[in-house]
Design a protein around this motif. Sequence first.
Motif, PDB file in Angstrom:
ATOM      1  N   ASN A  81       9.673  40.699 -15.597  1.00  0.00           N
ATOM      2  CA  ASN A  81      10.650  40.621 -16.884  1.00  0.00           C
ATOM      3  C   ASN A  81      10.803  39.205 -17.419  1.00  0.00           C
ATOM      4  O   ASN A  81      10.794  39.377 -18.684  1.00  0.00           O
ATOM      5  CB  ASN A  81      11.946  41.452 -16.368  1.00  0.00           C
ATOM      6  CG  ASN A  81      11.749  42.582 -16.314  1.00  0.00           C
ATOM      7  OD1 ASN A  81      11.119  43.650 -16.803  1.00  0.00           O
ATOM      8  ND2 ASN A  81      13.023  43.196 -15.531  1.00  0.00           N
ATOM      9  N   SER A  82      10.785  38.399 -16.866  1.00  0.00           N
ATOM     10  CA  SER A  82      11.005  37.071 -17.328  1.00  0.00           C
ATOM     11  C   SER A  82       9.579  36.559 -17.898  1.00  0.00           C
ATOM     12  O   SER A  82       9.350  35.911 -18.951  1.00  0.00           O
ATOM     13  CB  SER A  82      11.467  35.936 -16.311  1.00  0.00           C
ATOM     14  OG  SER A  82      10.407  35.540 -15.419  1.00  0.00           O
ATOM     15  N   GLU A 132       6.118  37.506 -24.701  1.00  0.00           N
ATOM     16  CA  GLU A 132       6.590  37.903 -26.179  1.00  0.00           C
ATOM     17  C   GLU A 132       7.233  36.776 -26.913  1.00  0.00           C
ATOM     18  O   GLU A 132       6.960  36.713 -28.148  1.00  0.00           O
ATOM     19  CB  GLU A 132       7.853  39.089 -26.041  1.00  0.00           C
ATOM     20  CG  GLU A 132       7.426  40.221 -25.455  1.00  0.00           C
ATOM     21  CD  GLU A 132       8.502  41.271 -25.106  1.00  0.00           C
ATOM     22  OE1 GLU A 132       9.457  40.769 -25.102  1.00  0.00           O
ATOM     23  OE2 GLU A 132       8.179  42.443 -24.842  1.00  0.00           O
ATOM     24  N   SER A 133       7.907  35.899 -26.471  1.00  0.00           N
ATOM     25  CA  SER A 133       8.473  34.870 -27.329  1.00  0.00           C
ATOM     26  C   SER A 133       7.211  33.905 -27.709  1.00  0.00           C
ATOM     27  O   SER A 133       7.211  33.354 -28.754  1.00  0.00           O
ATOM     28  CB  SER A 133       9.615  33.949 -26.603  1.00  0.00           C
ATOM     29  OG  SER A 133       8.918  33.212 -25.448  1.00  0.00           O
ATOM     30  N   ALA A 149       9.052  38.266 -20.928  1.00  0.00           N
ATOM     31  CA  ALA A 149       9.800  37.740 -22.188  1.00  0.00           C
ATOM     32  C   ALA A 149       9.156  36.493 -22.704  1.00  0.00           C
ATOM     33  O   ALA A 149       9.143  36.333 -23.818  1.00  0.00           O
ATOM     34  CB  ALA A 149      11.092  37.573 -21.691  1.00  0.00           C
ATOM     35  N   SER A 150       8.817  35.851 -21.672  1.00  0.00           N
ATOM     36  CA  SER A 150       8.119  34.649 -22.145  1.00  0.00           C
ATOM     37  C   SER A 150       6.782  34.877 -23.153  1.00  0.00           C
ATOM     38  O   SER A 150       6.673  33.904 -24.063  1.00  0.00           O
ATOM     39  CB  SER A 150       7.760  33.674 -20.770  1.00  0.00           C
ATOM     40  OG  SER A 150       6.993  32.760 -21.160  1.00  0.00           O
TER      41      SER A 150
END
Length: 173
Positions: free
Chosen positions: A112-113, A119-120, A116-117
């Motif tokens: 998940n992290s 995606e950012s 998210a990384s």
Amino acid sequence: MIDIKLINIEYIVVAMAAMILYLLYYVFTKDSEFNKNIRSVASVVEDLNREIFYLKKELTETKKSIKSNSSRMSDEEIYEEVERTTYDMVKPLSLGVKRLEETLITIDEQMNSRIASLESGVKQISIPTSVHGNDDEKIISLFKQGVSLETISKELHISKAEVEFVLKINKIK
């Protein structure tokens, strides 16, 4: 004037290609880490399967022992022996399942992290909404009037690929 625009576009294309290569490298690196985690989970599962095999074997031996001793044991003693044996067999299995669950939670949090990384990181890549600003409206207008891509590119002094790019970004072609 056109040479400067072509050079700027070339720099943009090279920069985007470099960003894409970096993202690919990053994804492959993280994928190898994920595969390593999967192998550790597989190892835990293999250990659990081995433990289950030994527990089944022990259960079979215990059943034989109970059968041979059943004539000497009361029903209550048999029940207590079965309960104790079952608890002894289930305890290591329960601990293994708990470790597996903790490992899966850790892997899920890591994934998940990482997502998210990524995606950012992708959000930070700025794709220009327009190749030449005001040309977008002209390109769209001319295309809707039925003017060919070659004619549009000649009239606006831009490449055919740029015309196609603007139409694709605006979801027209």
